[in-house]
Motif scaffolding. Structure first.
Motif, short mmCIF file in Angstrom:
data_model
loop_
_atom_site.label_atom_id
_atom_site.label_comp_id
_atom_site.label_asym_id
_atom_site.label_seq_id
_atom_site.Cartn_x
_atom_site.Cartn_y
_atom_site.Cartn_z
N THR A 89 0.85 -1.20 0.00
CA THR A 89 0.00 0.00 0.00
C THR A 89 0.88 1.25 0.00
OG1 THR A 89 -1.63 -1.20 1.29
CG2 THR A 89 -1.87 1.18 1.23
N ALA A 91 3.89 1.48 -1.08
CA ALA A 91 4.58 1.56 -2.36
C ALA A 91 3.68 2.18 -3.43
CB ALA A 91 5.03 0.16 -2.80
N LEU A 92 2.44 1.69 -3.49
CA LEU A 92 1.52 2.21 -4.52
C LEU A 92 1.24 3.70 -4.30
CD1 LEU A 92 -0.34 1.87 -6.97
CD2 LEU A 92 -2.13 1.09 -5.44
N GLN A 95 4.16 5.76 -5.34
CA GLN A 95 4.23 5.82 -6.80
C GLN A 95 3.19 6.79 -7.35
OE1 GLN A 95 6.72 3.37 -8.27
NE2 GLN A 95 6.55 5.16 -9.58
#
Lengths: 144, 142
Positions: A89, A91-92, A95
């Motif tokens: 979560t 990481a997303l 990004q």
């Protein structure tokens, strides 16, 4: 309490144990903090005085939903700290901030060693809880 | 080709079945023990029981020699991160991911994932085409 620091608009994603604590600490030294959590119950533990004085601004929302996040994030925000309890979560969301927002500093908590390495190579500022714990332990041993 | 599939749901299972019948070498990662057992009993011992760490699970499945990695979980963030690890860290040749939103699909295509398939969009398109086949006129401009 010091004056509101207008230069640094910080958004924190995730109001769990680490998110809430960091938000309160930053607010106490004068930062204006927007803090977003998907669950309003997590935001209830923030102290009312910091909210009414304008240092803390709690918001309910799903940061993995790009359109929703665009409505929540202040255009002046220049630092984003992502502290949900889940590596992927975080990481997303990191990004999404990198690709969809103009934010200079993206700091995320990534506990998995390899993922942490990958994300710091991708240009994110990453924090690994295990590393911090190791460092602290080493310091303790060396100081004896 | 060596193909690693993340997620032993309906999509992961069917694609594994097809790849195996085409003589490809396949591994399927899932953190659900009973799904792994079902795969082992029906498709052969190709399941890898995933643990909390995505990178660990990928390594256990042999990601360093994978030609193709396919992420099929219900969780877009897990799909994205596993594809990134596969491609950018372990140098898998190709990565594919399913997603559940248009915006995330667009995002994933900018970060080195070869193709993304928006499941919801595909089902919607399919439904629209069937509605049209029934002779019902609908406007799909948006």
């Amino acid at each position: 309490m010091s004056q509101i620091n207008m230069m640094s608009k910080v958004s924190i994603i995730g109001c769990g144990n680490s998110g809430s604590k960091i938000a309160i600490n930053f607010a106490n030294i004068g930062y204006q903090i927007d803090i977003i959590d998907i669950n309003y119950k997590n935001l209830m533990k923030l102290p009312q005085n910091l909210i009414s004085e304008g240092y803390l601004n709690p918001m309910v929302g799903n940061a993995m939903n790009i359109l929703e996040l665009k409505n929540l994030i202040d255009p002046d925000c220049n630092t984003c700290i992502i502290l949900t309890g889940n590596d992927s979560t975080n990481a997303l969301i990191s990004q999404i901030f990198k690709n969809e927002f103009n934010i200079s500093k993206i700091i995320c908590k990534i506990n998995d060693q390899i993922t942490n390495e990958l994300y710091s190579n991708l240009g994110f500022i990453t924090i690994n809880q295990n590393d911090l714990f190791n460092k602290k332990l080493l310091d303790l041993f060396e100081s004896n | 080709m060596y193909v690693i599939i993340l997620g032993a749901g309906k999509i992961g299972y069917s694609i594994a079945e097809i790849l195996i019948s085409n003589q490809h070498e396949v591994a399927v990662i899932d953190s659900n023990k009973s799904k792994c057992e079902y795969i082992d009993n029906t498709l052969g011992s190709i399941s890898v029981l995933g643990d909390q760490s995505l990178s660990n699970s990928l390594l256990k499945a042999g990601i360093t020699r994978a030609d193709l990695f396919i992420a099929t979980t219900k969780n877009d963030s897990e799909n994205m991160l596993s594809c990134q690890l596969a491609k950018d860290y372990y140098n898998a040749k190709f990565t594919l991911s399913i997603t559940h939103s248009k915006e995330i699909s667009r995002l994933l295509e900018t970060i080195n994932i070869n193709y993304t398939i928006n499941v919801n969009q595909h089902i919607t398109n399919e439904l629209i085409s069937k509605i049209k086949l029934l002779g019902i006129n609908i406007n799909t401009k948006n």
